[in-house]
Design a protein around this motif. Structure first.
Motif, PDB file in Angstrom:
ATOM      1  N   LYS A   1       0.828  -1.210   0.000  1.00 14.13           N
ATOM      2  CA  LYS A   1       0.000   0.000   0.000  1.00 14.13           C
ATOM      3  C   LYS A   1       0.861   1.260   0.000  1.00 14.13           C
ATOM      4  CE  LYS A   1      -1.962   1.199   3.890  1.00 14.13           C
ATOM      5  NZ  LYS A   1      -2.851   1.209   5.069  1.00 14.13           N
ATOM      6  N   LEU A   2       1.849   1.315   0.886  1.00 15.67           N
ATOM      7  CA  LEU A   2       2.673   2.518   0.995  1.00 15.67           C
ATOM      8  C   LEU A   2       3.598   2.694  -0.200  1.00 15.67           C
ATOM      9  CD1 LEU A   2       3.588   2.701   4.786  1.00 15.67           C
ATOM     10  CD2 LEU A   2       1.887   3.986   3.527  1.00 15.67           C
ATOM     11  N   ALA A   3       4.034   1.598  -0.801  1.00 14.89           N
ATOM     12  CA  ALA A   3       4.877   1.720  -1.993  1.00 14.89           C
ATOM     13  C   ALA A   3       4.147   2.496  -3.084  1.00 14.89           C
ATOM     14  CB  ALA A   3       5.275   0.332  -2.491  1.00 14.89           C
ATOM     15  N   GLU A   4       2.853   2.221  -3.237  1.00 16.05           N
ATOM     16  CA  GLU A   4       2.055   2.941  -4.236  1.00 16.05           C
ATOM     17  C   GLU A   4       2.052   4.439  -3.955  1.00 16.05           C
ATOM     18  OE1 GLU A   4       0.238   1.765  -6.914  1.00 16.05           O
ATOM     19  OE2 GLU A   4       1.101  -0.231  -6.645  1.00 16.05           O
ATOM     20  N   ARG A   5       1.922   4.808  -2.688  1.00 10.68           N
ATOM     21  CA  ARG A   5       1.877   6.232  -2.328  1.00 10.68           C
ATOM     22  C   ARG A   5       3.195   6.939  -2.628  1.00 10.68           C
ATOM     23  NH1 ARG A   5      -1.019   5.847   3.644  1.00 10.68           N
ATOM     24  NH2 ARG A   5      -2.930   4.775   2.957  1.00 10.68           N
ATOM     25  N   HIS A   6       4.288   6.166  -2.647  1.00 10.10           N
ATOM     26  CA  HIS A   6       5.605   6.752  -2.907  1.00 10.10           C
ATOM     27  C   HIS A   6       6.031   6.584  -4.363  1.00 10.10           C
ATOM     28  CE1 HIS A   6       7.087   7.849   1.193  1.00 10.10           C
ATOM     29  NE2 HIS A   6       6.112   7.033   1.553  1.00 10.10           N
ATOM     30  N   GLY A   7       5.084   6.207  -5.217  1.00  7.38           N
ATOM     31  CA  GLY A   7       5.430   6.026  -6.622  1.00  7.38           C
ATOM     32  C   GLY A   7       6.308   4.819  -6.849  1.00  7.38           C
ATOM     33  N   LEU A   8       6.229   3.856  -5.954  1.00  6.80           N
ATOM     34  CA  LEU A   8       7.036   2.644  -6.032  1.00  6.80           C
ATOM     35  C   LEU A   8       6.125   1.426  -6.152  1.00  6.80           C
ATOM     36  CD1 LEU A   8       9.474   3.496  -3.094  1.00  6.80           C
ATOM     37  CD2 LEU A   8      10.055   3.581  -5.529  1.00  6.80           C
ATOM     38  N   ARG A   9       6.738   0.297  -6.364  1.00  5.35           N
ATOM     39  CA  ARG A   9       6.015  -0.973  -6.311  1.00  5.35           C
ATOM     40  C   ARG A   9       6.842  -1.951  -5.489  1.00  5.35           C
ATOM     41  NH1 ARG A   9       0.612  -2.236  -7.840  1.00  5.35           N
ATOM     42  NH2 ARG A   9       0.468  -4.483  -7.594  1.00  5.35           N
ATOM     43  N   CYS A  10       6.191  -2.594  -4.539  1.00  5.21           N
ATOM     44  CA  CYS A  10       6.868  -3.565  -3.685  1.00  5.21           C
ATOM     45  C   CYS A  10       6.727  -4.949  -4.310  1.00  5.21           C
ATOM     46  CB  CYS A  10       6.264  -3.547  -2.286  1.00  5.21           C
ATOM     47  SG  CYS A  10       6.999  -4.751  -1.165  1.00  5.21           S
ATOM     48  N   LEU A  11       7.864  -5.601  -4.569  1.00  4.70           N
ATOM     49  CA  LEU A  11       7.877  -6.945  -5.138  1.00  4.70           C
ATOM     50  C   LEU A  11       8.208  -7.940  -4.033  1.00  4.70           C
ATOM     51  CD1 LEU A  11       9.924  -6.300  -8.416  1.00  4.70           C
ATOM     52  CD2 LEU A  11       7.449  -6.122  -8.079  1.00  4.70           C
ATOM     53  N   LEU A  12       7.286  -8.853  -3.783  1.00  2.00           N
ATOM     54  CA  LEU A  12       7.491  -9.859  -2.745  1.00  2.00           C
ATOM     55  C   LEU A  12       7.790 -11.239  -3.321  1.00  2.00           C
ATOM     56  CD1 LEU A  12       4.673  -8.811  -0.248  1.00  2.00           C
ATOM     57  CD2 LEU A  12       7.131  -8.461   0.003  1.00  2.00           C
ATOM     58  N   ASN A  13       7.773 -11.358  -4.637  1.00  2.00           N
ATOM     59  CA  ASN A  13       8.121 -12.638  -5.249  1.00  2.00           C
ATOM     60  C   ASN A  13       9.524 -13.065  -4.817  1.00  2.00           C
ATOM     61  OD1 ASN A  13       9.301 -14.397  -7.586  1.00  2.00           O
ATOM     62  ND2 ASN A  13       7.100 -14.426  -7.908  1.00  2.00           N
ATOM     63  N   GLU A  14       9.700 -14.379  -4.674  1.00  2.00           N
ATOM     64  CA  GLU A  14      10.979 -14.891  -4.177  1.00  2.00           C
ATOM     65  C   GLU A  14      12.138 -14.655  -5.146  1.00  2.00           C
ATOM     66  OE1 GLU A  14       7.904 -16.515  -1.725  1.00  2.00           O
ATOM     67  OE2 GLU A  14       8.098 -16.496  -3.912  1.00  2.00           O
ATOM     68  N   LYS A  15      11.879 -14.538  -6.423  1.00  2.00           N
ATOM     69  CA  LYS A  15      12.966 -14.347  -7.393  1.00  2.00           C
ATOM     70  C   LYS A  15      12.514 -13.427  -8.511  1.00  2.00           C
ATOM     71  CE  LYS A  15      17.209 -15.928  -8.242  1.00  2.00           C
ATOM     72  NZ  LYS A  15      18.315 -15.853  -7.271  1.00  2.00           N
ATOM     73  N   PRO A  16      12.347 -12.134  -8.211  1.00  2.36           N
ATOM     74  CA  PRO A  16      11.867 -11.224  -9.254  1.00  2.36           C
ATOM     75  C   PRO A  16      12.885 -10.974 -10.353  1.00  2.36           C
ATOM     76  CG  PRO A  16      12.321 -10.028  -7.225  1.00  2.36           C
ATOM     77  CD  PRO A  16      12.457 -11.468  -6.907  1.00  2.36           C
ATOM     78  N   PHE A  17      14.182 -11.165 -10.048  1.00  3.61           N
ATOM     79  CA  PHE A  17      15.234 -10.916 -11.034  1.00  3.61           C
ATOM     80  C   PHE A  17      16.203 -12.095 -11.069  1.00  3.61           C
ATOM     81  CE2 PHE A  17      13.998  -6.738  -9.312  1.00  3.61           C
ATOM     82  CZ  PHE A  17      13.520  -6.144 -10.467  1.00  3.61           C
ATOM     83  N   ALA A  18      16.482 -12.584 -12.267  1.00  3.86           N
ATOM     84  CA  ALA A  18      17.455 -13.665 -12.401  1.00  3.86           C
ATOM     85  C   ALA A  18      18.861 -13.110 -12.197  1.00  3.86           C
ATOM     86  CB  ALA A  18      17.342 -14.303 -13.778  1.00  3.86           C
TER      87      ALA A  18
END
Length: 703
Positions: A303-320
């Protein structure tokens, strides 16, 4: 200087906690509530009405208009249905805000629209939520307004648990009852209750929201399905514990304030190892509250990430190619008179109760290694386990040099006459103090590590609920305690019996102890020699739920029925198949509608450049070579794209859910990797301005 923040004043201000109850409830009502919280039982209808009115009045004073039974279905996230406090207008048309004890204690959401693994059919819709009186109600404020959230359990009309909370509470009662038998054997008559405590550390990534919205894979799958490595990753180790960026720091500040108001003990914050990766750690709490609070943490982060123009990624491996995210589940058990049963003291070799507890835990983990592995299984974690920062898929226990030496002595001689001491660390600087040194180093590669007075289960995935691993830990240790207590309570010579039992358990289950490098190939071979399971995927682990010893364990302590376990196994297969199907369709869409058109357009620009240079009388060697390489990689994408389309359709059409899940793992996933390879190579060739979505460098370094 910014305005001074009074943390003590704001902490818990949005929680209907014991302090608030003491202020607002009559003394006799408060005592009844506290008794039920401590000893179990039910509130009388009259008391429930008084509590409900006090809770409603408090919530309305804070701006609440609605309430919800906040529960945790088998989706792994939370669910809520909002009902307003409004009642029927009186004869003058005046609205009265109402909330009854019945509404507080019981709700009725649809039980057929959540995962049930066959326990509920679509036409069998009735389900119930029941107030968890031991977890405090709280206020959540978002675009819908201020909502009173009442933590609840969720079960079907026929009584099966359809959530994470119900079996967690059952498991807490099981470990509490069996642990109390152990402490009483050692003469503790003061303790009346033993509680499992948990402190889950939460890792996460933050990326720019506008860049996120340009990536279909992040939107639909939560992780990148395409992406060439950035020129810089985490190889310089400069992000870990590094200076927090201003934008991220502003997010963290607001996150702390929001969590403190909700009674969440947000304690530690820092940059993690990968670029754009961070961590938040709370203080230990009772297991069910810790599970609730971890869900609140994840919801608040998003929720707060959206307010700061961010996105919170909780996936275990968002980047290889860089670290993934997990949750370090710190678990311990404590009596109500303040004794941590996992505290070895200064001389663990002389602490017989601790040694018995340790031996029981080693036995539990060894016997149920597959079940413990399953408890940390989810789709994203398959990409993380065994990588640079994560423990391998092999369950083992790290004890450290001190305890391993004590265990060795007990096995070899039957007694431990000494233990290694920590000593002092000499800094060699006159103005710095010499530091007391622990007797044991730490091991980041161990999935289940003893860290002083607790066990740290490092396998849990960052997006997953911590309910499942704690249900399993509570259950398997309760079983080991029960079996030990059954033997020792009948012993004529307790001292000799406990001595023999400790040695027996340590000797029989010593194979689970490993203090070395869990990432090494040598350990994989050694684990196989020892007979330890190496379960590499979520769906390979799912079968542990319905092993006969698993069913016997959970039914013995009334945590799960066989039907509930079978349903959860089926949900594992369904979840995996659906998740990989979404990923496959997303890759097909991105490749067909974004990557290939962009590459064709870039090829056209290159071809025009080749012709223009030729027309100018110069041989376009570099331009032609680049055009040839781009065209070659584009051709390489054609066959894997067609294969993925064909295999996804074939897997989707399968009816056997288990066979379908394995088809996605064994056939569709390799097809996805085959498509990704040439696409990622094309990203390195195509002009950045022509590439259709933000790159790894854009996402991880432009926050």
């Amino acid at each position: 200087m910014s305005e001074v923040l009074n943390v003590e004043a704001i902490f818990g201000e949005n929680v209907f906690n014991l302090g608030t109850m003491r202020e607002r409830l009559p003394k006799n009502v408060y005592k009844e509530v506290k008794k039920v919280m401590d000893q179990g039982g039910e509130l009388s209808p009259a008391t429930a009405d008084i509590v409900a009115k006090a809770m409603k009045d408090w919530a309305v004073e804070h701006g609440a208009t609605h309430y919800t039974h906040w529960f945790q279905p088998l989706t792994g996230i939370t669910a809520e249905k909002h009902d307003s406090f409004i009642g029927h207008p009186d004869e003058n048309g005046r609205m009265l805000m109402e909330f009854s004890g019945k509404e507080l204690i019981k709700g009725e959401p649809d039980a057929s629209s959540f995962p049930s693994g066959g326990l509920r059919a679509t036409f069998e819709a009735r389900g119930y939520t029941a107030w968890d009186i031991t977890s405090p109600a709280f206020l959540k404020e978002d675009a819908t307004g201020v909502i009173l959230c009442i933590p609840t359990a969720f079960c079907s009309y026929t009584g099966e648990a359809l959530d994470k909370k119900t079996p967690l509470l059952r498991s807490m009662e099981a470990i509490g009852e069996q642990a109390l038998r152990i402490v009483k054997l050692f003469g503790n008559t003061r303790a009346t209750k033993v509680t499992a405590s948990v402190g889950p550390e939460q890792e996460y990534f933050l990326v720019d929201r506008q860049k996120y919205l340009k990536r279909e894979d992040l939107i639909f799958a939560g992780r990148t399905l395409f992406g060439a490595p950035a020129p810089k990753g985490q190889e310089l180790e400069d992000h870990y514990f590094g200076v927090i960026r201003e934008r991220v720091g502003a997010f963290m500040k607001d996150l702390n304030i929001e969590l403190w108001k909700l009674g969440v003990t947000a304690k530690t914050q820092h940059n993690e190892a990968a670029p754009a990766q961070h961590e938040l750690a709370p203080i230990y709490e009772t297991a069910n509250i810790a599970v609730d609070h971890n869900q609140i943490i994840m919801e608040t982060m998003k929720k707060l990430a959206e307010r700061h123009g961010l996105r919170c990624l909780l996936n275990e491996k968002p980047f290889a190619g860089v670290n993934g995210s997990g949750k370090h589940n710190n678990w311990s058990i404590t009596t109500d008179d303040g004794m941590n049963m996992l505290d070895p003291g200064e001389t663990p070799n002389e602490n017989i109760q601790f040694l018995l507890v340790l031996a029981c835990i080693l036995k539990a983990v060894d016997i149920h290694a597959d079940l413990l592995r399953q408890s940390a299984a989810d789709v994203g974690n398959d990409h993380r386990l065994g990588a640079n920062e994560a423990p391998p898929a092999i369950i083992s226990v790290f004890l450290g040099e001190q305890l391993e030496d004590v265990v060795r002595q007990l096995i070899e001689t039957g007694e431990a006459k000494s233990c290694l001491l920590g000593g002092k660390l000499m800094t060699g600087v006159s103005t710095l103090p010499d530091l007391p040194k622990d007797a044991t180093d730490r091991n980041r590669t161990s999935p289940f590590a003893f860290t002083g007075n607790k066990f740290e289960f490092r396998m849990v995935g960052s997006a997953d609920s911590v309910a499942s691993p704690n249900i399993t830990l509570n259950a398997i240790v309760a079983e080991a305690f029960c079996e030990a207590a059954d033997i020792l309570e009948k012993a004529d010579d307790f001292d000799m019996a406990v001595h023999d039992l400790i040695k027996q358990y340590l000797t029989e289950h010593h194979r689970i102890i490993f203090n070395g490098n869990g990432y090494s190939e040598e350990w994989v071979k050694e684990a196989e020699r020892r007979g330890l399971p190496n379960i590499k995927s979520m769906i390979e682990a799912a079968g542990a739920l319905t092993e006969e010893r698993t069913v016997k364990l959970f039914e013995r302590f009334h945590i799960f029925t066989r039907a509930e376990l079978e349903s959860r196994e089926e949900i594992e297969y369904e979840t995996y198949a659906k998740s990989i199907n979404i990923e496959a369709l997303t890759m097909i869409d991105m490749a067909s509608k974004q990557i290939i058109p962009a590459v064709i357009k870039y090829s056209q620009k290159l071809a025009k450049t080749v012709l223009d240079v030729k027309a100018a009388g110069v041989e376009p060697v570099v331009q032609a070579e680049l055009l040839s390489r781009v065209n070659s990689k584009l051709i390489e994408m054609k066959e894997p794209l067609e294969t993925l389309q064909r295999e996804e359709a074939a897997a989707f059409a399968m009816e056997d859910v288990k066979a379908q899940a394995f088809r996605y793992k064994d056939v569709v996933m390799p097809a996805m990797e085959a498509l990704r390879a040439p696409a990622d190579e094309l990203e390195m060739l195509v002009d950045k301005e022509d590439w259709p979505f933000p790159t790894y460098g854009d996402l991880m370094f432009e926050v």
